[in-house]
Design a protein around this motif. Structure first.
Motif, mmCIF file in Angstrom:
data_model
loop_
_atom_site.group_PDB
_atom_site.id
_atom_site.type_symbol
_atom_site.label_atom_id
_atom_site.label_comp_id
_atom_site.label_asym_id
_atom_site.label_seq_id
_atom_site.Cartn_x
_atom_site.Cartn_y
_atom_site.Cartn_z
ATOM 1 N N ALA A 235 71.793 4.612 -12.454
ATOM 2 C CA ALA A 235 73.063 4.494 -13.119
ATOM 3 C C ALA A 235 72.999 3.645 -14.332
ATOM 4 N N VAL A 236 72.152 2.843 -14.677
ATOM 5 C CA VAL A 236 72.097 2.010 -15.901
ATOM 6 C C VAL A 236 71.384 2.859 -17.015
ATOM 7 N N GLU A 237 70.241 3.557 -16.215
ATOM 8 C CA GLU A 237 69.440 4.571 -17.344
ATOM 9 C C GLU A 237 70.424 5.564 -17.748
ATOM 10 N N PHE A 238 71.391 5.910 -16.911
ATOM 11 C CA PHE A 238 72.159 6.953 -17.602
ATOM 12 C C PHE A 238 73.037 6.415 -18.489
ATOM 13 N N VAL A 239 73.705 5.309 -18.211
ATOM 14 C CA VAL A 239 74.430 4.351 -19.254
ATOM 15 C C VAL A 239 73.749 4.151 -20.692
ATOM 16 N N ASN A 240 72.503 3.913 -20.592
ATOM 17 C CA ASN A 240 71.935 3.828 -21.706
ATOM 18 C C ASN A 240 71.724 4.961 -22.666
ATOM 19 N N LYS A 241 71.492 6.201 -22.079
ATOM 20 C CA LYS A 241 71.625 7.265 -22.639
ATOM 21 C C LYS A 241 72.847 7.845 -23.492
ATOM 22 N N LEU A 242 73.822 7.082 -23.163
ATOM 23 C CA LEU A 242 75.284 7.237 -23.739
ATOM 24 C C LEU A 242 75.437 6.468 -24.986
ATOM 25 N N VAL A 243 74.554 5.617 -24.996
ATOM 26 C CA VAL A 243 74.611 4.806 -26.423
ATOM 27 C C VAL A 243 74.329 5.402 -27.664
ATOM 28 N N GLU A 244 73.321 6.300 -28.038
ATOM 29 C CA GLU A 244 73.087 6.909 -29.081
ATOM 30 C C GLU A 244 74.116 7.867 -29.438
ATOM 31 N N PRO A 245 74.614 8.986 -28.580
ATOM 32 C CA PRO A 245 75.473 9.727 -28.923
ATOM 33 C C PRO A 245 76.899 9.245 -29.336
ATOM 34 N N PRO B 145 83.116 5.371 -25.277
ATOM 35 C CA PRO B 145 83.744 5.270 -24.028
ATOM 36 C C PRO B 145 83.891 4.022 -23.185
ATOM 37 N N ASP B 146 84.847 3.933 -22.341
ATOM 38 C CA ASP B 146 85.092 2.607 -21.476
ATOM 39 C C ASP B 146 83.942 3.018 -20.206
ATOM 40 N N LEU B 147 83.251 2.076 -19.909
ATOM 41 C CA LEU B 147 82.391 2.310 -18.906
ATOM 42 C C LEU B 147 82.409 1.434 -17.707
ATOM 43 N N GLU B 148 82.157 1.970 -16.608
ATOM 44 C CA GLU B 148 82.423 0.982 -15.445
ATOM 45 C C GLU B 148 81.227 1.416 -14.430
ATOM 46 N N ILE B 149 80.417 0.380 -14.203
ATOM 47 C CA ILE B 149 79.102 0.547 -13.308
ATOM 48 C C ILE B 149 79.461 -0.267 -11.991
ATOM 49 N N SER B 150 79.338 0.758 -10.553
ATOM 50 C CA SER B 150 79.363 0.096 -9.609
ATOM 51 C C SER B 150 78.332 0.705 -8.562
ATOM 52 N N TYR B 151 77.185 -0.175 -8.610
ATOM 53 C CA TYR B 151 75.898 0.347 -7.940
ATOM 54 C C TYR B 151 75.484 1.514 -8.378
ATOM 55 N N ASN B 152 75.755 2.583 -7.843
ATOM 56 C CA ASN B 152 75.259 3.848 -8.120
ATOM 57 C C ASN B 152 76.219 4.888 -8.680
ATOM 58 N N THR B 153 77.242 4.374 -8.994
ATOM 59 C CA THR B 153 78.358 5.264 -9.931
ATOM 60 C C THR B 153 78.824 4.835 -10.966
ATOM 61 N N VAL B 154 78.791 5.687 -11.897
ATOM 62 C CA VAL B 154 79.208 5.157 -13.242
ATOM 63 C C VAL B 154 80.653 6.160 -13.449
ATOM 64 N N ILE B 155 81.655 5.296 -14.017
ATOM 65 C CA ILE B 155 82.935 5.834 -14.317
ATOM 66 C C ILE B 155 82.993 5.648 -15.689
ATOM 67 N N ILE B 156 83.263 7.057 -16.342
ATOM 68 C CA ILE B 156 83.353 6.971 -18.081
ATOM 69 C C ILE B 156 85.078 7.465 -18.278
#
Length: 93
Positions: free
Chosen positions: A39-49, A57-68
């Motif tokens: 999940a964190v790896e995915f969020v890191n991929k959002l930084v550059e775009p 975006p507003d981001l929320e991480i809860s264990y294995n879930t990312v809400i964008i």
């Protein structure tokens, strides 16, 4: 400042983004992963775009879930910028 989209324009664009829904003045996508590191790896991929678009975006991480969630705060609702970034995010694995 970006121009707000009409409700009709919003629905037309949402029809093209099957993984996104509307919640008031936001569009929202929920992604699930194997675990927290993925999940964190995915969020890191959002930084550059997001930085390239100048739209974050507003981001929320809860264990294995990312809400964008996205909205154009300066415009007071949804604009083309939100949907452009949503399309980019939808293409990220």
């Amino acid at each position: 400042m970006a121009q707000l989209l009409s409700e009709n324009d919003i629905q037309t664009q949402l029809n093209e983004l099957s993984d996104w829904t509307q919640e008031g003045k936001f569009i929202k996508c929920t992604r699930k992963f194997k675990g927290f590191p993925e999940a964190v790896e995915f969020v890191n991929k959002l930084v550059e775009p997001a930085e390239n678009a100048g739209h974050h975006p507003d981001l929320e991480i809860s264990y294995n879930t990312v809400i964008i969630k996205m909205t154009s705060h300066d415009a007071g609702g949804l604009t083309e910028k939100d949907f452009n970034l949503a399309r980019t995010i939808s293409a990220i694995n």
